[in-house]
Scaffold this motif. Structure first.
Motif, PDB file in Angstrom:
ATOM      1  N   THR B 511       6.879 -10.368   2.403  1.00 27.56           N
ATOM      2  CA  THR B 511       6.787  -9.477   3.559  1.00 27.56           C
ATOM      3  C   THR B 511       7.764  -9.865   4.646  1.00 27.56           C
ATOM      4  N   GLY B 512       8.714 -10.708   4.303  1.00 28.42           N
ATOM      5  CA  GLY B 512       9.667 -11.193   5.304  1.00 28.42           C
ATOM      6  C   GLY B 512      10.441 -10.065   5.947  1.00 28.42           C
ATOM      7  N   ALA B 513      11.002 -10.375   7.102  1.00 28.61           N
ATOM      8  CA  ALA B 513      11.726  -9.358   7.869  1.00 28.61           C
ATOM      9  C   ALA B 513      12.871  -8.761   7.059  1.00 28.61           C
ATOM     10  N   GLU B 514      13.387  -9.542   6.105  1.00 27.06           N
ATOM     11  CA  GLU B 514      14.590  -9.075   5.417  1.00 27.06           C
ATOM     12  C   GLU B 514      14.342  -7.990   4.358  1.00 27.06           C
ATOM     13  N   VAL B 515      13.064  -7.649   4.118  1.00 25.40           N
ATOM     14  CA  VAL B 515      12.828  -6.590   3.128  1.00 25.40           C
ATOM     15  C   VAL B 515      12.292  -5.297   3.739  1.00 25.40           C
ATOM     16  N   ILE B 516      12.021  -5.322   5.054  1.00 24.63           N
ATOM     17  CA  ILE B 516      11.423  -4.141   5.683  1.00 24.63           C
ATOM     18  C   ILE B 516      12.288  -2.905   5.440  1.00 24.63           C
ATOM     19  N   GLY B 517      11.674  -1.906   4.871  1.00 25.24           N
ATOM     20  CA  GLY B 517      12.386  -0.660   4.652  1.00 25.24           C
ATOM     21  C   GLY B 517      13.355  -0.683   3.492  1.00 25.24           C
ATOM     22  N   LYS B 518      13.509  -1.850   2.861  1.00 24.13           N
ATOM     23  CA  LYS B 518      14.413  -1.914   1.712  1.00 24.13           C
ATOM     24  C   LYS B 518      13.626  -1.888   0.417  1.00 24.13           C
ATOM     25  N   LEU B 519      12.584  -2.692   0.392  1.00 26.18           N
ATOM     26  CA  LEU B 519      11.741  -2.773  -0.801  1.00 26.18           C
ATOM     27  C   LEU B 519      10.363  -2.235  -0.459  1.00 26.18           C
ATOM     28  N   PRO B 520       9.662  -1.711  -1.461  1.00 26.06           N
ATOM     29  CA  PRO B 520       8.319  -1.220  -1.163  1.00 26.06           C
ATOM     30  C   PRO B 520       7.383  -2.375  -0.809  1.00 26.06           C
ATOM     31  N   LEU B 521       6.344  -2.047  -0.090  1.00 25.55           N
ATOM     32  CA  LEU B 521       5.285  -3.006   0.176  1.00 25.55           C
ATOM     33  C   LEU B 521       4.376  -3.010  -1.045  1.00 25.55           C
ATOM     34  N   ILE B 522       4.236  -4.163  -1.681  1.00 29.79           N
ATOM     35  CA  ILE B 522       3.445  -4.204  -2.920  1.00 29.79           C
ATOM     36  C   ILE B 522       2.241  -5.106  -2.753  1.00 29.79           C
ATOM     37  N   VAL B 523       1.086  -4.542  -2.996  1.00 31.52           N
ATOM     38  CA  VAL B 523      -0.146  -5.333  -2.980  1.00 31.52           C
ATOM     39  C   VAL B 523      -0.698  -5.317  -4.395  1.00 31.52           C
ATOM     40  N   THR B 524      -0.833  -6.497  -4.992  1.00 28.72           N
ATOM     41  CA  THR B 524      -1.473  -6.545  -6.310  1.00 28.72           C
ATOM     42  C   THR B 524      -2.833  -7.190  -6.130  1.00 28.72           C
ATOM     43  N   SER B 525      -3.808  -6.726  -6.895  1.00 30.83           N
ATOM     44  CA  SER B 525      -5.152  -7.265  -6.718  1.00 30.83           C
ATOM     45  C   SER B 525      -5.914  -7.244  -8.029  1.00 30.83           C
ATOM     46  N   ASN B 526      -6.861  -8.147  -8.127  1.00 31.47           N
ATOM     47  CA  ASN B 526      -7.816  -8.133  -9.233  1.00 31.47           C
ATOM     48  C   ASN B 526      -9.184  -7.961  -8.625  1.00 31.47           C
ATOM     49  N   SER B 527      -9.953  -7.062  -9.218  1.00 30.96           N
ATOM     50  CA  SER B 527     -11.284  -6.838  -8.673  1.00 30.96           C
ATOM     51  C   SER B 527     -12.223  -6.354  -9.754  1.00 30.96           C
ATOM     52  N   LYS B 528     -13.484  -6.296  -9.379  1.00 31.25           N
ATOM     53  CA  LYS B 528     -14.512  -5.782 -10.285  1.00 31.25           C
ATOM     54  C   LYS B 528     -15.231  -4.664  -9.582  1.00 31.25           C
ATOM     55  N   ASN B 529     -15.706  -3.709 -10.351  1.00 32.50           N
ATOM     56  CA  ASN B 529     -16.495  -2.647  -9.743  1.00 32.50           C
ATOM     57  C   ASN B 529     -17.471  -2.109 -10.763  1.00 32.50           C
ATOM     58  N   ASP B 530     -18.682  -2.624 -10.757  1.00 30.36           N
ATOM     59  CA  ASP B 530     -19.656  -2.137 -11.745  1.00 30.36           C
ATOM     60  C   ASP B 530     -20.270  -0.809 -11.303  1.00 30.36           C
ATOM     61  N   ASP B 531     -19.976  -0.357 -10.110  1.00 31.10           N
ATOM     62  CA  ASP B 531     -20.477   0.951  -9.686  1.00 31.10           C
ATOM     63  C   ASP B 531     -19.771   2.113 -10.379  1.00 31.10           C
ATOM     64  N   LEU B 532     -18.701   1.804 -11.080  1.00 33.60           N
ATOM     65  CA  LEU B 532     -17.988   2.892 -11.769  1.00 33.60           C
ATOM     66  C   LEU B 532     -18.703   3.330 -13.048  1.00 33.60           C
ATOM     67  N   ILE B 533     -19.691   2.547 -13.459  1.00 32.17           N
ATOM     68  CA  ILE B 533     -20.410   2.881 -14.701  1.00 32.17           C
ATOM     69  C   ILE B 533     -21.823   3.336 -14.370  1.00 32.17           C
ATOM     70  N   GLU B 534     -22.214   4.487 -14.924  1.00 30.41           N
ATOM     71  CA  GLU B 534     -23.608   4.925 -14.813  1.00 30.41           C
ATOM     72  C   GLU B 534     -24.153   5.127 -16.214  1.00 30.41           C
ATOM     73  N   LYS B 535     -25.475   5.235 -16.329  1.00 32.91           N
ATOM     74  CA  LYS B 535     -26.100   5.282 -17.643  1.00 32.91           C
ATOM     75  C   LYS B 535     -26.941   6.531 -17.815  1.00 32.91           C
ATOM     76  N   ALA B 536     -26.944   7.046 -19.055  1.00 39.12           N
ATOM     77  CA  ALA B 536     -27.876   8.114 -19.417  1.00 39.12           C
ATOM     78  C   ALA B 536     -28.384   7.754 -20.810  1.00 39.12           C
ATOM     79  N   GLY B 537     -29.479   6.995 -20.862  1.00 38.38           N
ATOM     80  CA  GLY B 537     -29.982   6.523 -22.155  1.00 38.38           C
ATOM     81  C   GLY B 537     -28.955   5.600 -22.779  1.00 38.38           C
ATOM     82  N   ASP B 538     -28.493   5.920 -23.991  1.00 40.24           N
ATOM     83  CA  ASP B 538     -27.510   5.062 -24.646  1.00 40.24           C
ATOM     84  C   ASP B 538     -26.075   5.525 -24.397  1.00 40.24           C
TER      85      ASP B 538
END
Lengths: 650, 662
Positions: B511-538
């Motif tokens: 994020t140094g001053a030398e990349v502002i406006g030249k390179l995209p701002l990139i955020v990489t992340s690892n996460s979990k989200n068990d709310d994305l799954i719902e159940k209907a019987g099996d």
């Protein structure tokens, strides 16, 4: 609405500007930058010093309170492009006597000191106060590059010894060195009320000298206050001390200042005496008579007058020195048609009196204040004024700053708080304002739904009572059509944002009512899934309780404005050629503080789903956060359960 | 909101580009002030109005230019009468502000309230209170209206004496409140000739041939409807308004006073005035400290200069600050004018060809090519003919190549140097400032998802790349944040993207001053989200749509009444790879195919396109969404709505996972 005239202890002011010590520090040593950098890795700014010194001495027989603050900040990153601005304040009660400001920049391994002379005044631009005698001055520090230190020293005179300010131990950035000192003349009886001091690591010492006594706290590396959602006011969980001048010797006599509630009350009572004498009652009497003309009972008269004041006198905050304590005169308020909480209480009191009804001025702390009068018998215990009316042993707490609030319900933010009720010159009463239980604050949403072209269509009724109704009323009535539709949509939306209301009606939306209904027809797109011969429908369409989900890292208590019970019922017509493939199991949990239930029932060709949850506590303390976290998690797990329908095979 | 600023003083950058004309008034006989003949009538009758919100019964403005002892000044009079309907109207009216520049003077102010019962309350001087803001250099006074209730009529009138502003002013005659009667008089000494134009279908100004003492122009309209705001509606461009400017001074024969030609010369001259030896020396040192490599391309050079200035010099609101290049280099502080001098001195020294561009904020007004006046040229940009790129010297967040969107999709006055023998000056030409392309502003997602074999946990590895207008208010500031602020910023961002996400770790690219406006701002992340799954019987339901985060929606079927104006063109490319749990199939893959587009003049200008492919248990979804059009007539709204809603539809796609039959 709650930032009221009585409250001169504005948290913003405190956290920004109340820091201490008079003597400007000599030079900063260049090593400090390296040390802070290594000890506070990755911070942008560290408060190097927070020095607060109160000197309380008798001068000409009266206590004189001088506050010295010294604060300095070291910047570990170059912020010269954004700069650093600090504010200092001055008012009649909290009078700025002098100040110095310096910026120290690192040059060739040494700090070079540059005094900052300019201060710019910004006064009366506050949005929340109608008129504010507090002057704000901003000081703009330039050249704040990496390693720079900005320093601000102030001296204030506090012209009323009862209004010495609370001192907080933490800031929103870490403090490297903290010193809090009270230097008190020995002819002054002084006490310090400590609050939550176990939350901070500091050393305490008390030194008695011949003519004075020193109380002192010092600490190093005081961590920053973290920002979390839905916390109560900082006073609930941040270490602070409340200084109290109890009494002082005036020759052979002892002058009492704030020994106990009695003394506080006497002082307070003098304000209402001032406000209610020499009033020209002519117009007020006429008004009182006309408002109550059709009323047959005393309680009806009280209602009429209370509602008139809520509707016709606009609420406005003032910050005007002692005017922050003394109500304006009722004839003046009637003429102006606006006022703060004291003014509204005063006109309410007067109109009731002119109708022959007795009522009482009442001081109270809103839920921003955690103390009882027993714990803190000083103006720090309250920040609001209401009127108490008694009828048949029942207490009614009338808050003139509300709008559309029915008699019998206190304003939400004074629930559970102590009311200091002025009976007469010598008599007061302390009563606790009741807390409305969950079942009185009820939201009950009931829908009947069908499938139409693979979408959901249906109609429903939402009824609500207590505070949920009151807050809806506040956002709905007296608004234009576009705002009203928006409000209704916000209240009713469920499933997803393709919830479209085709028609709605607001029923029983009367001012000063306790409950009302919304009936509505709606469609909900892209919600039910229809795949091959199966239909998937999750009946848990409102999951707003998820907003109170917390994570493991949560530190501070969780706070709610009022108790609440929520009930949701959905009746779903199973399409003719389908049968149940899966229906979720019921689940319940109950405890005195909170609980939930989920019920699914098959009734002919209908599925009847009922879900409720309730909460009967306003505060989840830090020690109970884990239970709350699990509680929400269990509800969210139950929300994942989906109904499955299968096409009947021929 | 309690505060309502009634009038903003005309402290604008125009002052910097204009030379004050010395007005020859010697031949003009003393003239009396026109505004002094105006007053409200002492008697005021109450009549009730049926309305759901505030109605402005009468609004009169007088702008009068006048010689006070041979000095031209302006008297601004405003008289307004309002009928209050709601509680909100009352709350907004308890305080009414009159704001004016420090050097201006409030000549008088008065106010009164007429209550529904016919009672009249006249506010005394004690009800006119002071407010101070030394930071903005403005003073204000406010009326504390008393006794107002629903159905009250409030009326106020004031006159401010101030430095005249005549190079171009737009006066709005319409607002979000309805106005029953509006009148404007513009009065000038007989030697000064003004020109007028009107916008958005309104009557024209009339010259008063009967009033001989001075020049007077008048415009009056009745029953101006309220313009009610709609999402992204450019209200300021749609209000009925009148624009005027000073055109000629008959006293000294000067013509085209507010012309662009005049402005071009003045701007050039002001920017080049008083460049001293000390400036020269400071400039050389400053350029040296930038450290531009010998072999740098022109793009690199300009970017480096821009970035260096922005990370080392702070722009302050203090417009009295010295604009000498030497002082700026020494104090590291500059006014908005001073900073431009620094930029152009460097460009000239390094022989980088540039134009000064003057334009206006299109959220306030559009550049008017047909009516040359200075309200079209209130803001500065710098343009480089060789690279065809722009730079905004005053905006810290923007770097060479990208300028604030409100200064684009608009015309501008491009000023370049011209020589007449020894004499150098500026010459201007009106040209278009194009909006940045849709590919230059993006927020792209690359998401890899694994659903575990027990189908109760979803792991998400996400790379979020933003660029252009999407990075501008984040990327330059990240390096100023400390670790905890940065952590809150990133984690809150991820939580806003997907509710109930549990963030495991994240990283942010350099994020140094030398990349502002030249390179995209990139955020990489690892996460979990068990709310994305719902159940209907099996069976399991996987809320795949939520991976792209909540999308704007325009599902409401309310009829659109106004045009729509977005800030900038943009694109969203999402690539999603999902590892499905072993032994499961997706029953409704085709739900992932969503499409909508819109064409204009044979070119595809809007599109949302999502489609999938599957290989074993690896499901791949590609989404391309772009907006290559920013202004939409009311009639084009539907096509915009369709594409926007298609993205929001995707957000609701749910996949059904079923065990493979043995």
């Amino acid at each position: 609405m709650r930032l009221d005239g009585l409250n001169i202890f504005r948290i913003g002011v405190l956290l920004i500007s109340i820091n201490h010590f008079s003597t400007s520090f000599a030079q900063f040593n260049a090593n400090v930058f390296q040390r802070i950098k290594s000890e506070y890795n990755n911070e942008k700014v560290v408060q190097l010093t927070k020095n607060i010194t109160y000197e309380i001495q008798l001068v000409k027989g009266k206590p004189e309170v001088i506050l010295y603050t010294n604060e300095s900040y070291i910047y570990l990153k170059d912020i010269s492009v954004v700069g650093s601005k600090r504010s200092i304040y001055s008012s009649q009660i909290f009078k700025l006597e002098e100040y110095t400001a310096n910026v120290y920049t690192l040059q060739d391994g040494k700090y070079k000191k540059t005094p900052v002379k300019d201060k710019k005044e910004i006064s009366n631009n506050q949005q929340f106060a109608f008129f504010d005698d507090m002057q704000e001055f901003t000081i703009d520090f330039a050249n704040v590059n990496e390693g720079a230190i900005v320093e601000l020293n102030t001296v204030h005179r506090i012209t009323e010894p009862r209004l010495i300010r609370t001192v907080f131990f933490n800031e929103y950035i870490p403090i490297d060195e903290l010193n809090i000192k009270f230097v008190v003349g020995s002819d002054i009886d002084f006490k310090i009320i400590p609050v939550a001091l176990d939350k901070v690591q500091v050393n305490y010492s008390e030194i008695s000298e011949k003519s004075r006594k020193l109380y002192q706290w010092s600490g190093k590396k005081i961590p920053a206050i973290e920002i979390e959602e839905n916390t109560p006011d900082e006073k609930y969980f941040i270490a602070h001390v409340i200084p109290v001048v109890v009494s002082y010797k005036n020759g052979p006599a002892t002058e009492y200042v704030l020994r106990d509630v009695e003394d506080l009350y006497k002082w307070y009572y003098s304000f209402i005496e001032q406000a209610t004498k020499d009033v020209n009652n002519g117009e007020l009497k006429k008004l009182s008579d006309s408002i109550t003309s059709g009323c047959s009972s005393e309680i009806e008269k009280v209602k009429s007058i209370y509602y008139w004041v809520q509707s016709n006198i606009k609420y406005i905050a003032f910050e005007d020195g002692m005017g922050g304590f003394i109500p304006r005169k009722p004839d003046e308020i009637l003429h102006k048609r606006y006022g703060d909480c004291k003014d509204k209480s005063c006109i309410l009191f007067t109109l009731l009196k002119l109708s022959g009804i007795e009522s009482y001025f009442t001081w109270i702390g809103t839920n921003d204040i955690p103390y009882t009068y027993q714990q803190v018998a000083t103006p720090s215990a309250d920040n609001h004024m209401i009127i108490t009316y008694k009828n048949n042993g029942n207490y009614y707490f009338l808050d003139g700053t509300s709008s559309n609030l029915p008699l019998g319900i206190p304003s939400s933010f004074i629930q559970g708080k102590e009311a200091l009720i002025a009976i007469d010159k010598d008599t007061y009463e302390i009563q606790t304002v009741p807390v409305l239980t969950a079942e009185k604050n009820l939201i009950c949403d009931s829908i009947s739904i069908q499938m139409k072209d693979k979408q959901i269509a249906g109609s429903g009724t939402l009824s609500f009572s207590g505070y949920p109704f009151y807050f809806f009323h506040d956002r709905y009535s007296d608004r234009d059509n576009i705002d009203q539709k928006e409000t209704v949509k916000n209240y009713l939306e469920k499933g997803n944002n393709k919830f479209l209301i085709s028609e709605y009606q607001v029923e029983n939306l009367k001012p000063f009512d306790y409950s009302g209904n919304l009936s509505y027809d709606f469609t909900l797109g892209d919600y039910v899934k229809s795949v091959d011969n199966e239909i998937y429908l999750n009946l848990n369409m409102d999951r707003s309780i998820s907003a109170f989900r917390i994570d493991d890292k949560r530190k501070y208590p969780l706070f709610f404005e009022y108790n609440l019970e929520y009930r949701f019922k959905a009746v779903f017509d199973i399409p003719g050629d389908y049968e149940i493939g899966y229906i979720p199991k019921d689940a319940t949990f109950d405890s005195p503080e909170y609980g939930y239930s989920f019920r699914y029932k098959l009734d002919g060709n209908k599925i009847i789903y009922e879900h409720s949850h309730y909460r009967n506590t306003l505060l989840i303390g830090s020690e109970n956060l884990k239970n709350w976290k699990d509680y929400i998690k269990n509800i969210e797990n139950a929300y994942k359960e989906t109904v499955l329908l299968r096409k009947i095979k021929n | 909101m309690l505060t309502r600023k009634l009038f903003f003083s005309a402290k604008s950058k125009i002052n910097l580009i204009a030379i004050q004309f010395i007005f020859c008034s010697a031949t003009i006989l003393a003239q009396t002030e026109f505004y002094k003949n105006y007053d409200w009538s002492d008697s005021i009758a109450y009549s009730k109005i049926e309305a759901t919100s505030k109605v402005i019964l009468n609004k009169q403005e007088i702008i009068e230019f006048h010689y006070d002892d041979d000095v031209l000044v302006e008297y601004y009079l405003k008289h307004q009468k309002e009928f209050l309907v709601t509680d909100k109207d009352i709350e907004e009216s308890n305080r009414r502000f009159i704001t004016y520049a420090n050097e201006s003077e409030l000549v008088f102010a008065k106010a009164r309230v007429l209550k529904p019962d016919g009672k009249l309350i006249v506010l005394g001087d004690s009800k006119l209170l002071d407010a101070v803001n030394e930071e903005t250099g403005e003073k204000s006074k406010f009326f504390a209206f008393e006794g107002i209730e629903k159905g009250s009529i409030i009326e106020y009138m004031f006159v401010v004496k101030k430095a005249p502003s005549y190079y171009g002013r737009a006066i709005q005659m319409q607002s979000t409140d309805s106005v029953i009667s509006y009148n404007l008089d513009v009065v000038a000494p007989s030697n000064l000739v003004l020109k007028f134009t009107t916008l958005n279908d309104t009557t024209q100004t009339e010259y008063d041939t009967l009033y001989k003492e001075k020049n007077r122009w008048h415009i009056g309209i009745n029953n101006v409807p309220a313009l009610k705001d709609e999402l992204f509606a450019p209200l300021n461009l749609l209000y009925k308004q009148v624009v005027f400017k000073l055109d000629r001074n008959l006293g000294n024969g000067v013509k085209d006073i507010s012309s662009f030609g005049n402005a071009s010369q003045n701007v050039y001259n002001n920017l080049h005035a008083n460049f001293t030896k000390a400036d020269e020396k400071a400039l050389d040192k400053f350029i040296k400290s930038i450290g531009i490599p010998e072999n740098a391309t022109i793009d690199d050079k300009i970017w480096k200069i821009d970035n260096y200035i922005k990370t080392n010099i702070r722009i302050t609101e203090d417009f009295q600050l010295s604009s000498s290049v030497a002082d700026i280099c020494e104090t590291q502080l500059a006014s908005e004018f001073g900073i431009i001098r620094l930029y152009i001195s460097i460009f000239e020294k390094l022989k980088i060809d540039y134009n000064i561009v003057l334009t206006c904020d299109r959220s306030v007004s559009k550049f008017n090519k047909d009516f040359e006046s200075f309200n079209s040229i209130t803001d500065y940009l710098i343009y480089f003919p060789e690279t065809n790129k722009f730079l905004d010297p005053g905006e810290y967040a923007y770097r060479y190549g990208l300028v604030p969107a409100q200064f684009t999709d608009n015309y501008g006055l491009f000023i370049k140097e011209t020589s007449l023998g020894e004499f150098k000056t500026g010459v201007g030409k009106v040209k278009f400032i194009p909006p940045s392309g849709y590919k230059d502003t993006y927020s792209n997602l690359d998401i890899k998802v694994t659903i575990n074999n027990t189908v109760d946990e979803v792991s998400i590895a996400m790379k979020d790349a933003s660029f252009g207008h999407y990075a501008v208010y984040t990327q330059p500031y990240l390096r100023l944040l400390d670790e905890s602020d940065l952590k809150n910023f990133i984690e809150n961002g991820l939580k806003n993207h997907m509710n109930n996400i549990e963030v495991i770790d994240w990283q942010i690219a350099d994020t140094g001053a030398e990349v502002i406006g030249k390179l995209p701002l990139i955020v990489t992340s690892n996460s979990k989200n068990d709310d994305l799954i719902e159940k209907a019987g099996d069976k399991y339901l996987f809320k795949v749509g939520e991976l792209i985060g909540p999308q704007m929606e325009l599902y409401s079927r309310e009829e659109r009444k106004l045009p729509l104006y977005n800030d900038y063109k943009r694109q969203y490319i999402r690539h999603i790879e999902i590892m499905l749990p072993e032994g499961y199939i997706v029953k409704n893959l085709t739900d992932l195919n969503l499409y909508s587009d819109s064409e204009k003049e044979g070119k595809k200008v809007l599109m949302f396109d999502s489609h999938y492919s599957i290989d074993g248990n690896k499901l791949v979804i590609d989404i391309d969404e772009f907006y290559d059009q920013i202004y939409f007539d009311k009639d084009e709204y539907q096509s915009y709505r369709e594409v926007v809603n298609r993205a929001s539809d995707f957000n609701k796609v749910v996949l059904i996972l079923e065990k493979k039959s043995e």
